[in-house]
Design a protein around this motif. Structure first.
Motif, short mmCIF file in Angstrom:
data_model
loop_
_atom_site.label_atom_id
_atom_site.label_comp_id
_atom_site.label_asym_id
_atom_site.label_seq_id
_atom_site.Cartn_x
_atom_site.Cartn_y
_atom_site.Cartn_z
N GLN A 165 0.83 -1.20 0.00
CA GLN A 165 0.00 0.00 0.00
C GLN A 165 0.87 1.26 0.00
N VAL A 193 -5.18 7.27 3.74
CA VAL A 193 -4.55 5.96 3.61
C VAL A 193 -4.41 5.23 4.94
N THR A 196 -6.67 2.19 5.97
CA THR A 196 -6.41 0.93 5.26
C THR A 196 -5.23 0.21 5.86
N LEU A 197 -4.15 0.95 6.14
CA LEU A 197 -2.98 0.32 6.77
C LEU A 197 -3.33 -0.21 8.16
N TYR A 200 -4.78 -3.59 8.09
CA TYR A 200 -3.79 -4.65 7.92
C TYR A 200 -3.03 -4.92 9.23
#
Length: 202
Positions: A165, A193, A196-197, A200
């Motif tokens: 990413q 962003v 989204t990280l 994970y």
């Protein structure tokens, strides 16, 4: 002194006015110019002669210092920032802000033109050169992201997904320069962003 008795000039910087640079200075000049050419053209597009021309030295001197183009590339592509310096800062973040911290640290590193040049060179070159691809893999799997995963018990697959990413973001922002991402404020990109990280890594 006659032409016959004048000592031959060895390979080195082409003659010119001013102080003659020392060995260390000349070597660093070659590496600096090599980073710029690798960043602009990638490994295959940057010839050893072009590097020598940009550094204003004889190609024989580049051979003398580095052996061949791959030798120049290996020296020029050393990480511009020590992952061991970044790691404590990332790991000091609260677990629920790990994604945000990683994006922020990456953008800070890439926003520095001096550190960005070798990173750009590595990304461009990794597309066509196995040595560059190996260096990038080392960074993704071992030097930084793998160690973040180990320290936080995040599965390697998740850590590598986070790496993908971030690397993708840097390609779009600094290599392809797609607008509006290329000129977006860093805080706006972090807000976009980081969730989204965090998915994970959380």
């Amino acid at each position: 002194m006659t032409e016959a008795t004048r000592p031959a000039r060895g390979p080195g910087r082409r003659p010119g006015p001013g102080r003659r640079p020392g060995r260390s200075e000349t070597r660093e000049t070659i590496l600096a110019q090599a980073r710029e050419l690798f960043a602009e053209k990638g490994y295959d597009g940057a010839s050893l002669r072009a590097i020598a021309r940009a550094a204003d030295v004889d190609p024989a001197l580049v051979h003398h210092f580095f052996g061949n183009k791959e030798g120049v590339f290996i020296e020029a592509m050393r990480f511009p920032v020590d992952p061991a310096v970044l790691l404590p800062r990332i790991l000091a973040a609260p677990r629920d802000r790990l994604g945000e911290t990683m994006v922020r640290v990456f953008l800070e590193v890439w926003s520095d033109p001096e550190r960005r040049a070798p990173l750009l060179a590595m990304l461009r070159s990794a597309m066509t050169n196995e040595r560059a691809a190996a260096l990038l893999r080392e960074f993704v799997t071992s030097a930084l992201f793998g160690r973040v995963g180990e320290a936080t018990d995040v599965p390697m697959l998740n850590a590598q997904a986070a790496a993908g990413q971030l690397i993708g973001l840097m390609i779009v922002r600094y290599v392809v320069r797609v607008e509006p991402i290329a000129s977006a404020p860093e805080d706006e990109l972090i807000a976009l962003v980081a969730p989204t990280l965090q998915r994970y890594l959380g």
